[in-house]
Scaffold this active site. Structure first.
Site, mmCIF file in Angstrom:
data_model
loop_
_atom_site.group_PDB
_atom_site.id
_atom_site.type_symbol
_atom_site.label_atom_id
_atom_site.label_comp_id
_atom_site.label_asym_id
_atom_site.label_seq_id
_atom_site.Cartn_x
_atom_site.Cartn_y
_atom_site.Cartn_z
ATOM 1 N N ASP A 99 0.682 -1.018 -0.062
ATOM 2 C CA ASP A 99 0.038 0.033 -0.103
ATOM 3 C C ASP A 99 0.918 1.255 0.009
ATOM 4 O OD1 ASP A 99 -2.045 1.575 0.248
ATOM 5 O OD2 ASP A 99 -2.424 1.445 2.282
ATOM 6 N N ASP A 272 -1.658 5.592 -6.651
ATOM 7 C CA ASP A 272 -1.878 4.794 -5.544
ATOM 8 C C ASP A 272 -2.095 3.418 -6.041
ATOM 9 O OD1 ASP A 272 -2.943 4.059 -3.039
ATOM 10 O OD2 ASP A 272 -5.100 4.313 -3.757
#
Ligand SMILES: *[C@@H]1O[C@H](CO)[C@@H](O)[C@H](O)[C@H]1NC(C)=O
Ligand SMILES: *[C@@H]1O[C@H](CO)[C@@H](O)[C@H](O)[C@H]1NC(C)=O
Length: 393
Positions: A99, A272
């Protein structure tokens, strides 16, 4: 290993050892990442999943209070991008979500933490609320092994004794900016926790705090990990945006044009790994919204007429081809779609523009453009790859 449909892809995370912060061609680390789609709970609504992540990401730091509780989201059970990471000596393998939108690394959600001689209990309580999930537990330091036996000693990791929303995965390897760890240690809220990237640098394993993310598109359900997808041409860098809340993440300024028509004037957003789609504020289009998948659906005639979607960053334009704008047709049924349709991976972020996080260049963008996250110079870089113009979908 996973009860859910496992979709192995040749996604690689590379960390630089090169003398120059821009040179990542000869990476010492390749960390294969698997994309996992959980279809067991019924239909995956990819759009709903990504929009709720976007909403939670936008909440960060809104007040000191929400900052302290780390109000950022990572995941729900539908789709995640995971890497096998070793912790301890001998190492236990944990499957962690990779992440860029959070920075704590932690284990114990599914597979219980196995203490070894390298495990040190710091006595610190740690807690992170991700919006769609959370964990709390104790901060340890331990040996962490990445990729082909690359070892970080005394990496600070959370060990969950409670977690929510992380079924089937063991935790997170957080490669976002260091500041996102602030407020996660209960007793020392002002203390940050050095990330895996910080420690790779401070322990001399990499020469710059730079992470390159390279995802190779795949359309097969169980693609073996392939070779490192390197970039072609040069990496062009852009400074991290100063606009809140994108500034909390790997945020940049960018404008987006469909063909030659600007659909998003220059504004701030983020890059992202935890978002599958490309989300854009106030997107207008002639496609049909598909109730099941949440995605926009087009006909083959509309597909034949598609123009490039151009991402303009600084003086560079990154053209996402029509084929790069659609979900792999071979995988339509994995997201509850029909083989008769063509689904777009570009969708609405669900909120109007002008809110400081107006787009997300998610995984489907990262499959086509090599991306570099450079802490040292506070920049994000992009380059084309052999897959930028590939017809894989
Ligand atoms: C898959 O999703 C279902 C329903 O959302 C959930 O109950 C289950 O735990 C998930 N499984 C995994 C492995 O994530
Ligand atoms: C990004 O856009 C904002 C708003 O227009 C502007 O203030 C800022 O200077 C731009 N550049 C960076 C690096 O943030």
């Amino acid at each position: 290993m996973f009860p859910a449909a496992s979709l192995l892809t040749t996604l690689l995370l590379a960390l630089s050892i090169a003398a120059s912060p821009v040179e990542i061609r000869n990476s010492p680390i390749t960390l294969p990442i698997a994309r996992r789609l959980n279809t067991s709970g019924g239909t995956i609504n990819l759009l709903q999943h990504d929009q709720s992540r976007a909403a939670a990401l936008k909440n960060v730091g809104e007040s000191t209070l929400s900052r302290r509780t780390g109000s950022i989201t990572v995941t729900n059970d539908a789709v995640s991008y995971i890497a096998a990471v070793g912790v301890g000596s001998p190492a236990t393998t944990y499957y962690l979500i990779v992440d860029t939108g959070s920075s704590n690394t932690w284990v114990g959600a599914d597979t219980a933490y196995v203490k070894t001689s390298t495990s040190v209990d710091t006595g610190e309580a740690v807690a992170v609320d991700y919006g769609s999930g959370s964990f709390s537990g104790t901060e340890y330091t331990d040996t962490v092994t990445l990729g082909d036996g690359l070892t970080i000693t005394a990496q600070s990791i959370g060990v969950a004794d409670r977690s929510e929303g992380f079924t089937g995965v063991d935790g997170i390897i957080g490669i976002g900016p260091l500041d996102l760890t602030e407020g996660t240690l209960t007793k020392e809220p002002d203390t940050t926790i050095p990330t895996v990237t910080d420690n790779l640098y401070s322990q001399g394993i990499i020469s710059e705090t730079v992470v390159g993310v390279s995802f190779e598109p795949t359309t097969s359900e169980s693609d073996a990990n392939g070779e490192l997808t390197s970039y072609t041409g040069d990496i062009a860098y852009t400074p991290l945006t100063t606009t809140y809340p994108a500034s909390y993440y790997w945020g940049i300024n960018e404008s987006i044009a469909y063909g030659s028509t600007t659909i998003l004037a220059e504004t701030a957003g983020i890059v992202d790994t935890g978002t599958t789609l490309i989300l854009i504020a106030s997107i207008c289009n002639r496609a049909t919204e598909d109730d099941t998948t949440g995605l926009l659906r087009i006909t083959t005639t509309q597909y034949d007429d598609l123009e490039d979607l151009n991402f303009v960053v600084g003086s560079n334009t990154y053209a996402l081809t029509p084929n790069g704008q659609i979900w792999p047709r071979a995988l339509n049924t994995y997201i509850g779609g029909s083989t008769d349709y063509i689904y777009l991976i570009v969708s609405s972020i669900g909120t109007p523009s002008g809110e400081g996080l107006d787009f997300i260049n998610g995984y489907t963008f990262l499959e086509r453009f090599y991306s570099v996250f450079d802490t040292t110079t506070s920049q994000v870089g992009f380059a084309t790859t052999a897959y930028t113009d590939a017809t894989t979908n």
